[in-house]
Design a protein around this motif. Structure first.
Motif, PDB file in Angstrom:
ATOM      1  N   GLU A 174       0.832  -1.198   0.000  1.00 22.52           N
ATOM      2  CA  GLU A 174       0.000   0.000   0.000  1.00 22.52           C
ATOM      3  C   GLU A 174       0.872   1.255   0.000  1.00 22.52           C
ATOM      4  OE1 GLU A 174      -3.276   0.086  -0.384  1.00 22.52           O
ATOM      5  OE2 GLU A 174      -3.094  -2.093  -0.614  1.00 22.52           O
ATOM      6  N   PRO A 175       0.516   2.235  -0.801  1.00 22.56           N
ATOM      7  CA  PRO A 175       1.330   3.458  -0.859  1.00 22.56           C
ATOM      8  C   PRO A 175       1.237   4.262   0.429  1.00 22.56           C
ATOM      9  CG  PRO A 175      -0.681   3.736  -2.135  1.00 22.56           C
ATOM     10  CD  PRO A 175      -0.643   2.295  -1.721  1.00 22.56           C
ATOM     11  N   ASP A 176       2.291   5.016   0.709  1.00 22.77           N
ATOM     12  CA  ASP A 176       2.244   5.924   1.862  1.00 22.77           C
ATOM     13  C   ASP A 176       1.847   7.331   1.456  1.00 22.77           C
ATOM     14  OD1 ASP A 176       4.507   6.902   0.651  1.00 22.77           O
ATOM     15  OD2 ASP A 176       5.900   6.203   2.182  1.00 22.77           O
ATOM     16  N   GLY A 177       1.450   7.507   0.179  1.00 24.58           N
ATOM     17  CA  GLY A 177       0.993   8.796  -0.321  1.00 24.58           C
ATOM     18  C   GLY A 177       1.448   8.995  -1.755  1.00 24.58           C
ATOM     19  N   PRO A 178       1.062  10.111  -2.360  1.00 28.31           N
ATOM     20  CA  PRO A 178       1.517  10.394  -3.730  1.00 28.31           C
ATOM     21  C   PRO A 178       2.986  10.786  -3.741  1.00 28.31           C
ATOM     22  CG  PRO A 178       0.262  12.245  -2.875  1.00 28.31           C
ATOM     23  CD  PRO A 178       0.160  11.163  -1.836  1.00 28.31           C
ATOM     24  N   LEU A 179       3.651  10.493  -4.854  1.00 25.14           N
ATOM     25  CA  LEU A 179       5.028  10.948  -5.026  1.00 25.14           C
ATOM     26  C   LEU A 179       5.015  12.442  -5.313  1.00 25.14           C
ATOM     27  CD1 LEU A 179       8.081  10.276  -5.365  1.00 25.14           C
ATOM     28  CD2 LEU A 179       7.608   9.981  -7.806  1.00 25.14           C
ATOM     29  N   SER A 180       5.790  13.199  -4.563  1.00 20.09           N
ATOM     30  CA  SER A 180       5.862  14.644  -4.784  1.00 20.09           C
ATOM     31  C   SER A 180       6.433  14.927  -6.172  1.00 20.09           C
ATOM     32  CB  SER A 180       6.749  15.296  -3.727  1.00 20.09           C
ATOM     33  OG  SER A 180       7.033  16.637  -4.069  1.00 20.09           O
ATOM     34  N   ASP A 181       5.840  15.902  -6.846  1.00 20.81           N
ATOM     35  CA  ASP A 181       6.376  16.315  -8.144  1.00 20.81           C
ATOM     36  C   ASP A 181       7.041  17.695  -8.057  1.00 20.81           C
ATOM     37  OD1 ASP A 181       4.180  17.931  -7.855  1.00 20.81           O
ATOM     38  OD2 ASP A 181       3.270  17.428  -9.777  1.00 20.81           O
ATOM     39  N   ALA A 182       7.459  18.086  -6.842  1.00 21.97           N
ATOM     40  CA  ALA A 182       8.134  19.381  -6.680  1.00 21.97           C
ATOM     41  C   ALA A 182       9.401  19.460  -7.517  1.00 21.97           C
ATOM     42  CB  ALA A 182       8.463  19.618  -5.203  1.00 21.97           C
ATOM     43  N   ALA A 215      11.142  11.100 -14.249  1.00 25.14           N
ATOM     44  CA  ALA A 215       9.938  11.313 -15.055  1.00 25.14           C
ATOM     45  C   ALA A 215       9.225  10.009 -15.369  1.00 25.14           C
ATOM     46  CB  ALA A 215      10.303  12.037 -16.353  1.00 25.14           C
ATOM     47  N   ARG A 216       9.890   8.875 -15.211  1.00 23.57           N
ATOM     48  CA  ARG A 216       9.277   7.580 -15.466  1.00 23.57           C
ATOM     49  C   ARG A 216       8.830   6.881 -14.177  1.00 23.57           C
ATOM     50  NH1 ARG A 216      13.927   5.400 -19.326  1.00 23.57           N
ATOM     51  NH2 ARG A 216      13.144   3.338 -18.705  1.00 23.57           N
ATOM     52  N   MET A 217       8.932   7.557 -13.048  1.00 19.49           N
ATOM     53  CA  MET A 217       8.463   6.978 -11.794  1.00 19.49           C
ATOM     54  C   MET A 217       6.948   7.062 -11.712  1.00 19.49           C
ATOM     55  SD  MET A 217      11.199   5.897 -10.246  1.00 19.49           S
ATOM     56  CE  MET A 217      10.950   5.763  -8.469  1.00 19.49           C
ATOM     57  N   GLY A 218       6.365   6.240 -10.842  1.00 22.56           N
ATOM     58  CA  GLY A 218       4.915   6.184 -10.711  1.00 22.56           C
ATOM     59  C   GLY A 218       4.355   7.288  -9.849  1.00 22.56           C
ATOM     60  N   GLU A 219       3.024   7.346  -9.813  1.00 19.11           N
ATOM     61  CA  GLU A 219       2.344   8.408  -9.074  1.00 19.11           C
ATOM     62  C   GLU A 219       2.269   8.131  -7.576  1.00 19.11           C
ATOM     63  OE1 GLU A 219       0.872   6.535 -11.403  1.00 19.11           O
ATOM     64  OE2 GLU A 219       0.766   7.802 -13.202  1.00 19.11           O
ATOM     65  N   GLN A 220       2.327   6.853  -7.185  1.00 18.71           N
ATOM     66  CA  GLN A 220       2.185   6.484  -5.775  1.00 18.71           C
ATOM     67  C   GLN A 220       3.535   6.085  -5.204  1.00 18.71           C
ATOM     68  OE1 GLN A 220      -0.580   3.245  -6.415  1.00 18.71           O
ATOM     69  NE2 GLN A 220      -2.318   4.500  -5.802  1.00 18.71           N
ATOM     70  N   GLN A 221       3.873   6.627  -4.054  1.00 19.25           N
ATOM     71  CA  GLN A 221       5.124   6.285  -3.385  1.00 19.25           C
ATOM     72  C   GLN A 221       4.905   5.100  -2.462  1.00 19.25           C
ATOM     73  OE1 GLN A 221       8.016   9.357  -1.835  1.00 19.25           O
ATOM     74  NE2 GLN A 221       7.302   8.554   0.124  1.00 19.25           N
ATOM     75  N   LEU A 222       5.700   4.045  -2.675  1.00 24.30           N
ATOM     76  CA  LEU A 222       5.604   2.862  -1.824  1.00 24.30           C
ATOM     77  C   LEU A 222       6.653   2.846  -0.729  1.00 24.30           C
ATOM     78  CD1 LEU A 222       4.979   0.059  -4.497  1.00 24.30           C
ATOM     79  CD2 LEU A 222       3.293   1.331  -3.161  1.00 24.30           C
ATOM     80  N   ALA A 223       7.870   3.273  -1.039  1.00 22.56           N
ATOM     81  CA  ALA A 223       8.949   3.236  -0.042  1.00 22.56           C
ATOM     82  C   ALA A 223      10.085   4.123  -0.520  1.00 22.56           C
ATOM     83  CB  ALA A 223       9.439   1.806   0.156  1.00 22.56           C
ATOM     84  N   ARG A 224      10.932   4.506   0.422  1.00 16.39           N
ATOM     85  CA  ARG A 224      12.147   5.237   0.080  1.00 16.39           C
ATOM     86  C   ARG A 224      13.154   5.064   1.192  1.00 16.39           C
ATOM     87  NH1 ARG A 224      10.185  11.542   0.788  1.00 16.39           N
ATOM     88  NH2 ARG A 224      10.176  11.581   3.071  1.00 16.39           N
ATOM     89  N   ALA A 230      17.816   5.681   2.025  1.00 15.87           N
ATOM     90  CA  ALA A 230      19.015   6.461   1.749  1.00 15.87           C
ATOM     91  C   ALA A 230      19.568   6.215   0.357  1.00 15.87           C
ATOM     92  CB  ALA A 230      20.084   6.143   2.792  1.00 15.87           C
ATOM     93  N   ASP A 231      19.172   5.104  -0.271  1.00 12.64           N
ATOM     94  CA  ASP A 231      19.709   4.765  -1.594  1.00 12.64           C
ATOM     95  C   ASP A 231      18.644   4.331  -2.585  1.00 12.64           C
ATOM     96  OD1 ASP A 231      19.043   2.368  -0.436  1.00 12.64           O
ATOM     97  OD2 ASP A 231      21.052   1.479  -0.587  1.00 12.64           O
ATOM     98  N   HIS A 232      17.356   4.566  -2.286  1.00 12.67           N
ATOM     99  CA  HIS A 232      16.321   4.090  -3.205  1.00 12.67           C
ATOM    100  C   HIS A 232      15.003   4.829  -3.010  1.00 12.67           C
ATOM    101  CE1 HIS A 232      15.470   1.791   0.477  1.00 12.67           C
ATOM    102  NE2 HIS A 232      14.218   1.729   0.054  1.00 12.67           N
ATOM    103  N   LEU A 233      14.207   4.777  -4.067  1.00 15.00           N
ATOM    104  CA  LEU A 233      12.831   5.281  -4.060  1.00 15.00           C
ATOM    105  C   LEU A 233      12.008   4.290  -4.865  1.00 15.00           C
ATOM    106  CD1 LEU A 233      10.730   7.625  -3.611  1.00 15.00           C
ATOM    107  CD2 LEU A 233      11.544   8.572  -5.789  1.00 15.00           C
ATOM    108  N   VAL A 234      10.862   3.857  -4.323  1.00 13.72           N
ATOM    109  CA  VAL A 234      10.018   2.870  -4.987  1.00 13.72           C
ATOM    110  C   VAL A 234       8.624   3.454  -5.168  1.00 13.72           C
ATOM    111  CG1 VAL A 234       9.126   0.494  -4.969  1.00 13.72           C
ATOM    112  CG2 VAL A 234      11.308   1.024  -3.844  1.00 13.72           C
ATOM    113  N   THR A 235       8.089   3.339  -6.384  1.00 13.03           N
ATOM    114  CA  THR A 235       6.769   3.883  -6.686  1.00 13.03           C
ATOM    115  C   THR A 235       5.959   2.876  -7.488  1.00 13.03           C
ATOM    116  OG1 THR A 235       7.433   4.889  -8.786  1.00 13.03           O
ATOM    117  CG2 THR A 235       7.702   6.227  -6.797  1.00 13.03           C
ATOM    118  N   ARG A 236       4.659   3.178  -7.630  1.00  8.79           N
ATOM    119  CA  ARG A 236       3.782   2.353  -8.453  1.00  8.79           C
ATOM    120  C   ARG A 236       2.935   3.242  -9.343  1.00  8.79           C
ATOM    121  NH1 ARG A 236       0.930  -1.706  -4.991  1.00  8.79           N
ATOM    122  NH2 ARG A 236      -0.317   0.076  -4.310  1.00  8.79           N
ATOM    123  N   HIS A 237       2.779   2.812 -10.595  1.00 15.41           N
ATOM    124  CA  HIS A 237       1.916   3.494 -11.549  1.00 15.41           C
ATOM    125  C   HIS A 237       0.468   3.027 -11.381  1.00 15.41           C
ATOM    126  CE1 HIS A 237       5.084   5.283 -14.201  1.00 15.41           C
ATOM    127  NE2 HIS A 237       5.800   4.319 -13.660  1.00 15.41           N
TER     128      HIS A 237
END
Length: 505
Positions: free
Chosen positions: A7-15, A353-362, A364-371
């Motif tokens: 389950e996502p912890d929220g949307p991925l910021s697009d700042a 730019a190819r990352m998903g809209e939902q943030q699953l985890a992050r 110190a060395d990674h960011l995981v998202t889902r489309h």
């Protein structure tokens, strides 16, 4: 093994993609600039573009002449229209910075940069505010009020530095901001105006700016600041070398305005970091390297926690603050060199730019998202050593357990794109070929080819709706992994063992 939740912890910021910087605006009249911007928008898609020189003489807006014995002014929008039409046509809006001073309106002759942006206050405040009103009125007439209301208006650039504002006079800046902000609101009170666009190390300007705006009833719709992490410049011919603070210092700088302004009138306003990079110099070779991409990866991935936008300075090496560049790779700020050769940091942004809209985890060395369609994307980066005492680890390992769908079993298609010291790195290829200052066409073709990320594809088994992904990253690598459940549509008779006409064993 890091267990990534389903389950996502929220949307991925697009700042990170809200804004990007550029050299002075009249450079947008050049073909190389427009070709670079078109590539940038195709692969990344920034929303706003901020640059200096909107009101400088290179744009030719403010003109004076003598007629019937009197000095008169004329406002010409020939270049302004061409610049903005080109940018809007490529899907990027202007983040308007009001500066520098037109020479005919300036109170002094002090300038900055090779192209001589005048840094002095206006000799005539009314003539200055007439200019501001004329520009914004023209923009509304041409592009419509609803459109222009989406364009932030920033007053000046780094007034805390004497290189950019005469004597770094804070009171004089407050006066400029006051008359300018009121002029903006007189054109349309729904236009958004802000400042003070200070450089790093000048947060002591923020509270006085808040107190001044409250005391005088001056409109402020956003707060802006810049962020860099480099030390003093050690000059070599046509270049510099500098120490760097850890990249986390950029995140601390992004957070500074909200921390410093807590309890003031400006506490809840949007915060825009309208310039950021490692070095503040446009001739520092670190900008061209894989190190730079890995160094900035955690900043780009996590910066939205601290600011509403953070604008990379700049998108292209079509840039002339210290003069015309002397070589294709010269340490320029750009994500792209001249001739649209992509640097490793360009790929960092293209991967984001190819990352998903939902943030699953992050981490110190990674960011995981889902489309929205279920694809899982991983951005991972190798750690760097900013002290220079070591080259950084030759290998960095990361193991992730990824949720990839509802099917308990099956297979997943894995696509990996990699940039490091050798792969996706035209700078390394350029060094190998002898650092040609003006590459020939065949050399440019090689550099464009070398700038392509290394790509690989394979399948992994799905067990209980999850995939175990093991990554080994090379030194200074940034990698993008895209994982998609496989729905195999191969016909039942397909068997690769029969490619040469043999029978199925």
């Amino acid at each position: 093994m890091i267990h990534v939740p389903a389950e996502p912890d929220g949307p991925l910021s697009d700042a990170w993609r809200h804004c990007v910087g550029t050299g002075r605006l009249d450079l947008a009249l050049r073909r190389d600039y427009q070709d670079s911007l078109a590539l940038l928008q195709r692969d990344i898609g920034f929303r706003y573009l901020r640059g200096h020189g909107l009101l400088s003489d290179g744009m030719g807006i403010h003109r004076t002449y003598e007629w019937q014995g009197a000095r008169r002014t004329h406002h010409s929008f020939t270049y302004l229209d061409q610049v903005l039409d080109a940018c809007l046509g490529l899907g990027v809006r202007p983040f308007l910075e009001l500066g520098f001073m037109p020479a005919a309106l300036a109170s002094g002759r002090q300038t900055v940069f090779w192209w001589k942006g005048n840094i002095t206050p206006p000799a005539d405040e009314k003539e200055w505010t007439d200019l501001v009103r004329a520009v914004l009125t023209h923009l509304i007439d041409r592009y419509g009020a609803e459109e222009v209301r989406t364009w932030p208006v920033e007053v000046w650039n780094e007034p805390n530095l004497p290189d950019f504002w005469l004597n770094a006079d804070q009171a004089a800046y407050h006066r400029l901001y006051e008359v300018t902000a009121h002029a903006v609101k007189e054109v349309d009170d729904r236009l958004r105006v802000g400042g003070p666009a200070i450089s790093p190390g000048a947060d002591e300007w923020l509270v006085p700016f808040a107190e001044f705006s409250e005391r005088r009833g001056v409109p402020v719709d956003f707060v802006s600041r810049h962020a860099y992490t480099s030390g003093p410049a050690r000059h070599v011919p046509f270049g510099v070398h500098q120490t760097l603070a850890p990249a986390a210092d950029l995140l601390t700088q992004f957070a500074a305005p909200r921390r410093v302004l807590a309890g003031t009138r400006l506490a809840e306003l949007p915060v825009h970091i309208t310039e950021f990079n490692s070095s503040y110099r446009p001739d520092n070779p670190v900008h061209d390297t894989a190190f730079h991409a890995a160094y900035l990866a955690p900043v780009v991935a996590l910066g939205g926690d601290h600011a509403d936008s953070f604008s990379y300075w700049t998108f292209s090496d079509v840039f002339e603050e210290t003069g015309i560049p002397t070589a294709l790779f010269h340490g320029g700020f750009g994500l792209l060199t001249h001739r649209q050769v992509r640097k490793p940091t360009y790929h960092l942004y293209a991967f984001m730019a190819r990352m998903g809209e939902q943030q699953l985890a992050r981490g110190a060395d990674h960011l995981v998202t889902r489309h929205a369609d279920g694809r899982v994307t991983v951005l991972a980066w190798a750690p760097v050593d900013t002290t220079g005492r070591t080259p950084g680890p030759d290998r960095h390992t990361l193991r992730l357990s990824l949720p990839v769908g509802t099917a308990p079993r099956g297979e997943a298609f894995v696509r990996r794109s990699r940039v490091d010291e050798e792969r996706g790195n035209a700078y390394t290829a350029w060094r190998h070929m002898g650092s040609p200052r003006s590459p020939e066409r065949t050399q440019l073709d090689i550099l464009h080819e070398a700038a392509e990320p290394a790509r690989s594809h394979h399948r992994l088994p799905v067990e209980n709706g999850r995939v175990d992904l093991a990554l080994t990253l090379a030194r200074h690598e940034v990698t993008l992994v895209e994982v998609t459940p496989v729905h195999d549509e191969a016909p039942p008779w397909w068997d690769e063992r029969r490619l040469l006409g043999g029978e199925t064993p």
